[in-house]
Write a protein that holds these residues in place. Structure first.
Motif, PDB file in Angstrom:
ATOM      1  N   ASP A 263     -55.874 142.260  -1.267  1.00 45.47           N
ATOM      2  CA  ASP A 263     -56.740 141.707  -0.460  1.00 45.47           C
ATOM      3  C   ASP A 263     -56.534 139.783   0.035  1.00 45.47           C
ATOM      4  O   ASP A 263     -56.024 138.881   0.041  1.00 45.47           O
TER       5      ASP A 263
ATOM      6  N   CYS B  93     -53.598 142.164 -12.504  1.00 52.20           N
ATOM      7  CA  CYS B  93     -54.058 142.837 -11.382  1.00 52.20           C
ATOM      8  C   CYS B  93     -54.995 144.216 -12.382  1.00 52.20           C
ATOM      9  O   CYS B  93     -54.011 145.253 -11.668  1.00 52.20           O
TER      10      CYS B  93
ATOM     11  N   GLU C  65     -57.611 146.811  -5.502  1.00 46.98           N
ATOM     12  CA  GLU C  65     -58.002 146.500  -3.197  1.00 46.98           C
ATOM     13  C   GLU C  65     -58.579 144.991  -3.259  1.00 46.98           C
ATOM     14  O   GLU C  65     -57.182 144.152  -2.564  1.00 46.98           O
ATOM     15  N   LYS C  66     -59.276 144.697  -4.062  1.00 49.08           N
ATOM     16  CA  LYS C  66     -60.072 142.612  -3.777  1.00 49.08           C
ATOM     17  C   LYS C  66     -58.274 142.258  -4.262  1.00 49.08           C
ATOM     18  O   LYS C  66     -58.361 140.817  -3.423  1.00 49.08           O
TER      19      LYS C  66
END
Length: 396
Positions: A389, A363, A385-386
């Motif tokens: 999630d 990430c 951020e994604k």
């Protein structure tokens, strides 16, 4: 609506603007670049002020936006001065990481959950290869046991390369810059006490996005203007009151490089080959960038403060190419070495999980399928951020 209005990461336009920044905009408009009040709005092209991750005129880093509010959580442990040496893989699943603590003790952090690599476009492929995840032939040549043959690990490296600084030379430094602190500590004190001074800048406060070829859907060049005193905030040295400068890069470079192992030891840095200008179009566009930057610095609005022409003082493509090759440097935007996708070149899937292995995700900027056409900080925050999630959805 082009902007969010809440969230942990604050974005502002720098309220402290050196008068030369206005000169740059005036000069850019005079040679045909329209003023753009918002690069992150409806259109990107034009000249204007850059927004930055600031809060009340000070840097809003990911540490201050995300980490500081979470430091007291009981399920968070922060270990500083640690060097991760490999991902521990057992029976096709990542089970933790091995790391040096304080540069001496070899420790292990284990998990029944998920290991997430966020070491960047250099560090993440390096760790994957040290852990046996990468091009099989390369790993064998470095005496690393192959856990999974992933040919794309460390490949497709992209970076924005600057062609070098184009300089305008100041006639009267006292008239343009006045008297400024000559010691870095004095500048720090001024900023802490007033919020202004030499350090009240993110260095690249103003610039432009420009096109080269007819019919371009998006600008192919990005440029930045900086007063000579801005260099002070990067070098901790002496403000350069003799000049002002412009730099930039090709937004979507075509050159592809690589990150490979120097050896199987985690103490040996990886071999980084950006392979700049292997795509000849990158050099062509860099030459055009120098030409456009020179045109702005040589424009009439700078005539009252500029001495002579901007340097390099040539429009000859061969001369500019020589300048570029001698002065080009990274802008610290490496991406795409663990690219995301669904093809055979991909290292991670759309869910960020490493192909062929359970319990391991990447990430960071390394997962970008290709280079973004601007600075990478905010896109990397978006990727994180994604990723958060996605991780939450897997735990529901």
């Amino acid at each position: 609506m082009y902007h969010g209005t809440d969230g942990p990461l604050s974005v502002e336009t720098n309220p402290h603007r050196h008068p030369l920044c206005e000169k740059f905009i005036e000069a850019a408009v005079s040679v045909g670049h329209r003023f753009n009040p918002d690069f992150n709005g409806a259109v990107q092209a034009g000249c204007g002020y850059y927004q930055a991750t600031l809060r009340n005129g000070r840097r809003c880093s990911t540490a201050s936006a995300y980490l500081d509010p979470a430091r007291s959580r009981p399920n968070l442990t922060i270990i500083k001065q640690a060097l991760v040496t490999r991902v521990i893989v057992e029976k096709g699943r990542a089970r933790g990481v091995e790391y040096f603590a304080d540069g001496r003790r070899l420790e292990v952090a284990s998990t029944d959950g998920e290991v997430i690599l966020a070491a960047g476009a250099i560090g993440s492929p390096h760790l994957l290869m040290l852990s046996g995840l990468g091009p099989a032939d390369h790993l064998k040549a470095k005496d690393v046991e192959v856990v999974a043959d992933l040919p794309g690990v460390g490949q497709y490296l992209q970076d924005h390369i600057s062609p070098g600084t184009i300089s305008g030379w100041v006639k009267d430094p006292d008239a343009v810059y006045g008297q400024v602190p000559l010691k870095f500590d004095d500048a720090v004190t001024e900023f802490e006490e007033t919020g202004g001074g030499l350090l009240a800048t993110h260095y690249l406060d103003v610039g432009a996005f420009m096109s080269v070829d007819p019919g371009e859907a998006y600008p192919s060049l990005q440029t930045f203007f900086y007063p000579g005193i801005s260099e002070f905030c990067r070098t901790d040295g002496v403000p350069d009151r003799r000049r002002f400068g412009v730099g930039g890069y090709v937004c979507k470079p075509g050159s592809l490089g690589s990150v490979t192992l120097a050896s199987g030891s985690p103490l040996d840095p990886p071999i980084i080959d950006p392979n700049y200008f292997s795509d000849p179009n990158d050099l062509r566009l860099s030459i055009e960038l120098v030409r456009k930057d020179r045109e702005i610095l040589n424009a009439a609005p700078f005539n009252d403060i500029r001495r002579g022409n901007a340097t390099p003082d040539t429009d000859d493509p061969k001369g500019i190419a020589t300048f570029v090759r001698q002065n080009a440097s990274t802008t610290w935007h490496p991406t795409s070495t663990c690219r995301m996708g669904i093809d055979e070149r991909a290292v991670v899937g759309p869910d960020r999980r490493v192909n062929g292995l359970e319990g391991l995700s990447v990430c960071d900027a390394s997962v970008m399928p290709s280079m973004v056409s601007g600075n990478t900080n905010a896109p990397v925050v978006m990727i994180a951020e994604k990723g958060a999630d996605i991780l939450r959805s897997r735990r529901i």
